[in-house]
Design a protein around this motif. Sequence first.
Motif, PDB file in Angstrom:
ATOM      1  N   ILE A 106      10.816  -3.748   0.297  1.00  0.00           N
ATOM      2  CA  ILE A 106       9.496  -3.989  -0.276  1.00  0.00           C
ATOM      3  C   ILE A 106       9.538  -3.610  -1.748  1.00  0.00           C
ATOM      4  CG2 ILE A 106       7.054  -3.355  -0.193  1.00  0.00           C
ATOM      5  CD1 ILE A 106       7.400  -2.830   2.783  1.00  0.00           C
ATOM      6  N   THR A 107       9.110  -4.528  -2.599  1.00  0.00           N
ATOM      7  CA  THR A 107       9.225  -4.296  -4.038  1.00  0.00           C
ATOM      8  C   THR A 107       7.918  -3.877  -4.693  1.00  0.00           C
ATOM      9  OG1 THR A 107       8.843  -6.664  -4.460  1.00  0.00           O
ATOM     10  CG2 THR A 107      11.136  -5.928  -4.238  1.00  0.00           C
ATOM     11  N   SER A 108       6.809  -3.970  -3.964  1.00  0.00           N
ATOM     12  CA  SER A 108       5.523  -3.533  -4.527  1.00  0.00           C
ATOM     13  C   SER A 108       4.526  -3.293  -3.404  1.00  0.00           C
ATOM     14  CB  SER A 108       4.962  -4.571  -5.507  1.00  0.00           C
ATOM     15  OG  SER A 108       4.406  -5.663  -4.818  1.00  0.00           O
ATOM     16  N   ILE A 116       2.517  -5.147   0.822  1.00  0.00           N
ATOM     17  CA  ILE A 116       1.885  -4.551   2.009  1.00  0.00           C
ATOM     18  C   ILE A 116       0.419  -4.946   2.068  1.00  0.00           C
ATOM     19  CG2 ILE A 116       1.341  -2.394   3.187  1.00  0.00           C
ATOM     20  CD1 ILE A 116       3.788  -1.162   1.937  1.00  0.00           C
ATOM     21  N   TRP A 117      -0.226  -5.028   0.906  1.00  0.00           N
ATOM     22  CA  TRP A 117      -1.634  -5.438   0.859  1.00  0.00           C
ATOM     23  C   TRP A 117      -1.795  -6.854   1.417  1.00  0.00           C
ATOM     24  CZ3 TRP A 117      -6.291  -3.396   0.223  1.00  0.00           C
ATOM     25  CH2 TRP A 117      -7.365  -4.235  -0.060  1.00  0.00           C
ATOM     26  N   THR A 118      -0.859  -7.733   1.088  1.00  0.00           N
ATOM     27  CA  THR A 118      -0.899  -9.107   1.598  1.00  0.00           C
ATOM     28  C   THR A 118      -0.821  -9.121   3.120  1.00  0.00           C
ATOM     29  OG1 THR A 118       0.131  -9.963  -0.415  1.00  0.00           O
ATOM     30  CG2 THR A 118       0.233 -11.356   1.545  1.00  0.00           C
ATOM     31  N   MET A 119       0.063  -8.271   3.675  1.00  0.00           N
ATOM     32  CA  MET A 119       0.180  -8.197   5.138  1.00  0.00           C
ATOM     33  C   MET A 119      -1.062  -7.565   5.764  1.00  0.00           C
ATOM     34  SD  MET A 119       4.200  -7.149   5.684  1.00  0.00           S
ATOM     35  CE  MET A 119       4.247  -5.861   4.425  1.00  0.00           C
ATOM     36  N   ALA A 120      -1.636  -6.584   5.077  1.00  0.00           N
ATOM     37  CA  ALA A 120      -2.794  -5.869   5.621  1.00  0.00           C
ATOM     38  C   ALA A 120      -4.071  -6.688   5.565  1.00  0.00           C
ATOM     39  CB  ALA A 120      -2.993  -4.554   4.859  1.00  0.00           C
ATOM     40  N   GLN A 149      -4.187  -9.983   6.269  1.00  0.00           N
ATOM     41  CA  GLN A 149      -4.104 -11.158   7.119  1.00  0.00           C
ATOM     42  C   GLN A 149      -5.212 -11.128   8.155  1.00  0.00           C
ATOM     43  OE1 GLN A 149      -0.144 -11.393   8.729  1.00  0.00           O
ATOM     44  NE2 GLN A 149       0.818 -11.769   6.740  1.00  0.00           N
ATOM     45  N   THR A 150      -5.653 -12.289   8.577  1.00  0.00           N
ATOM     46  CA  THR A 150      -6.825 -12.402   9.455  1.00  0.00           C
ATOM     47  C   THR A 150      -6.673 -11.602  10.745  1.00  0.00           C
ATOM     48  OG1 THR A 150      -7.281 -14.625   8.602  1.00  0.00           O
ATOM     49  CG2 THR A 150      -8.333 -14.008  10.685  1.00  0.00           C
ATOM     50  N   ALA A 151      -5.520 -11.695  11.376  1.00  0.00           N
ATOM     51  CA  ALA A 151      -5.304 -11.005  12.654  1.00  0.00           C
ATOM     52  C   ALA A 151      -5.451  -9.496  12.496  1.00  0.00           C
ATOM     53  CB  ALA A 151      -3.926 -11.345  13.212  1.00  0.00           C
ATOM     54  N   PHE A 152      -4.870  -8.954  11.420  1.00  0.00           N
ATOM     55  CA  PHE A 152      -4.950  -7.509  11.224  1.00  0.00           C
ATOM     56  C   PHE A 152      -6.371  -7.086  10.861  1.00  0.00           C
ATOM     57  CE2 PHE A 152      -4.414  -3.555   8.754  1.00  0.00           C
ATOM     58  CZ  PHE A 152      -3.759  -2.795   9.709  1.00  0.00           C
ATOM     59  N   LEU A 153      -7.073  -7.900  10.064  1.00  0.00           N
ATOM     60  CA  LEU A 153      -8.453  -7.570   9.713  1.00  0.00           C
ATOM     61  C   LEU A 153      -9.359  -7.560  10.942  1.00  0.00           C
ATOM     62  CD1 LEU A 153      -8.924  -9.553   6.367  1.00  0.00           C
ATOM     63  CD2 LEU A 153      -8.614  -7.082   6.670  1.00  0.00           C
ATOM     64  N   LEU A 154      -9.105  -8.470  11.870  1.00  0.00           N
ATOM     65  CA  LEU A 154      -9.871  -8.481  13.120  1.00  0.00           C
ATOM     66  C   LEU A 154      -9.589  -7.221  13.928  1.00  0.00           C
ATOM     67  CD1 LEU A 154      -9.508 -12.227  14.229  1.00  0.00           C
ATOM     68  CD2 LEU A 154     -11.586 -11.072  13.409  1.00  0.00           C
ATOM     69  N   TYR A 155      -8.329  -6.794  13.920  1.00  0.00           N
ATOM     70  CA  TYR A 155      -7.985  -5.552  14.620  1.00  0.00           C
ATOM     71  C   TYR A 155      -8.690  -4.359  13.975  1.00  0.00           C
ATOM     72  CZ  TYR A 155      -5.367  -1.511  16.201  1.00  0.00           C
ATOM     73  OH  TYR A 155      -5.035  -0.278  16.722  1.00  0.00           O
ATOM     74  N   VAL A 156      -8.677  -4.302  12.655  1.00  0.00           N
ATOM     75  CA  VAL A 156      -9.338  -3.201  11.938  1.00  0.00           C
ATOM     76  C   VAL A 156     -10.825  -3.169  12.266  1.00  0.00           C
ATOM     77  CG1 VAL A 156     -10.006  -2.334   9.663  1.00  0.00           C
ATOM     78  CG2 VAL A 156      -7.671  -3.133  10.051  1.00  0.00           C
ATOM     79  N   ALA A 157     -11.456  -4.324  12.265  1.00  0.00           N
ATOM     80  CA  ALA A 157     -12.891  -4.399  12.566  1.00  0.00           C
ATOM     81  C   ALA A 157     -13.187  -3.909  13.979  1.00  0.00           C
ATOM     82  CB  ALA A 157     -13.384  -5.829  12.389  1.00  0.00           C
ATOM     83  N   SER A 158     -12.349  -4.315  14.939  1.00  0.00           N
ATOM     84  CA  SER A 158     -12.568  -3.896  16.333  1.00  0.00           C
ATOM     85  C   SER A 158     -12.385  -2.382  16.476  1.00  0.00           C
ATOM     86  CB  SER A 158     -11.622  -4.648  17.267  1.00  0.00           C
ATOM     87  OG  SER A 158     -10.261  -4.328  16.990  1.00  0.00           O
ATOM     88  N   MET A 179      -0.505   1.893   8.715  1.00  0.00           N
ATOM     89  CA  MET A 179      -0.280   0.934   7.633  1.00  0.00           C
ATOM     90  C   MET A 179      -0.499   1.578   6.274  1.00  0.00           C
ATOM     91  SD  MET A 179       0.369  -2.197   6.583  1.00  0.00           S
ATOM     92  CE  MET A 179       0.083  -3.410   7.869  1.00  0.00           C
ATOM     93  N   SER A 180      -1.537   2.403   6.154  1.00  0.00           N
ATOM     94  CA  SER A 180      -1.853   3.027   4.870  1.00  0.00           C
ATOM     95  C   SER A 180      -0.820   4.073   4.478  1.00  0.00           C
ATOM     96  CB  SER A 180      -3.253   3.653   4.927  1.00  0.00           C
ATOM     97  OG  SER A 180      -4.229   2.662   5.148  1.00  0.00           O
ATOM     98  N   VAL A 181      -0.360   4.840   5.456  1.00  0.00           N
ATOM     99  CA  VAL A 181       0.676   5.838   5.168  1.00  0.00           C
ATOM    100  C   VAL A 181       1.966   5.156   4.731  1.00  0.00           C
ATOM    101  CG1 VAL A 181       2.183   7.571   6.211  1.00  0.00           C
ATOM    102  CG2 VAL A 181      -0.269   7.633   6.656  1.00  0.00           C
ATOM    103  N   LYS A 182       2.310   4.067   5.417  1.00  0.00           N
ATOM    104  CA  LYS A 182       3.501   3.301   5.035  1.00  0.00           C
ATOM    105  C   LYS A 182       3.348   2.769   3.614  1.00  0.00           C
ATOM    106  CE  LYS A 182       7.348   0.986   5.407  1.00  0.00           C
ATOM    107  NZ  LYS A 182       8.648   1.673   5.415  1.00  0.00           N
ATOM    108  N   ALA A 183       2.176   2.230   3.300  1.00  0.00           N
ATOM    109  CA  ALA A 183       1.939   1.683   1.966  1.00  0.00           C
ATOM    110  C   ALA A 183       2.005   2.764   0.901  1.00  0.00           C
ATOM    111  CB  ALA A 183       0.577   0.990   1.935  1.00  0.00           C
ATOM    112  N   LEU A 184       1.366   3.895   1.172  1.00  0.00           N
ATOM    113  CA  LEU A 184       1.326   4.972   0.183  1.00  0.00           C
ATOM    114  C   LEU A 184       2.707   5.587  -0.016  1.00  0.00           C
ATOM    115  CD1 LEU A 184      -0.409   6.585  -1.712  1.00  0.00           C
ATOM    116  CD2 LEU A 184      -1.057   8.082   0.187  1.00  0.00           C
TER     117      LEU A 184
END
Length: 239
Positions: free
Chosen positions: A133-135, A139-143, A145-154, A191-196
């Motif tokens: 991962i270069t930036s 990770i933001w692009t992956m986070a 995505q529609t499927a992940f956003l639906l999971y976060v909302a649920s 996801m956030s810990v991985k990103a940070l």
Amino acid sequence: MGNSKDNLVGFILALSSSAFIGASFIIKKKGLRRAAAASGVRAGVGGYSYLLEPLWWLGMFTMIIGEIANFVAYAFAPAVLITPLGALSIIISAVLAHFILNEKLHKLGVLGCVMCIAGSIIIVIHAPQEHPITSVQEIWTMATQTAFLLYVASVIVLVVILIFHFSPLCGHSNVLVFTGICSLMGSLSVMSVKALGTALKLTFEGNNQLLYPETWFFVFVVATCVITQMNYLNKVGGT
């Protein structure tokens, strides 16, 4: 070869993290029991006297060390490798609770421990190699995505329901309410810990990621998840 070395570093850090975190639960629970005995109010029903208990703070310090090791591990190895190893903290806690807190480990508990170990080994063995991962924006692009956003909302909806409906109703008598809140928030923090962790690693390597607002958003999510988990973990220990 570089990925293999990084994975080994992450693996060792994750094992160390599990040891510290597993031990911290036992130390903190002894502190919670001592505070409840002194004040007469358990943390599970809203007591905060444990904040004056040195043993609880020792457990907190031990947990912080474990969480830092876990945080750094995510910067070196894939989340699919690090996250399952966190289950080993349950094994450590169960064994220590049996000997230190005199909490009996029954057959179902032993079976659960064996399943945790087996599951962790299977996932670790078959963990895929992570592409570099270069930036933090990747990770933001992956986070986003529609499927992940639906999971976060649920997850957010479930956490709100548990906190505002089930927690006052039966949280003090059913440990699944508080552990459910912690587990759901933990699933968001991965996801956030991985990103940070990745952002800090890249920054130290000379590729400054602190300039991106996405990095600070992940900092906010990590802080929110950690504070929420710590609050309800203490309620679990005091139930």
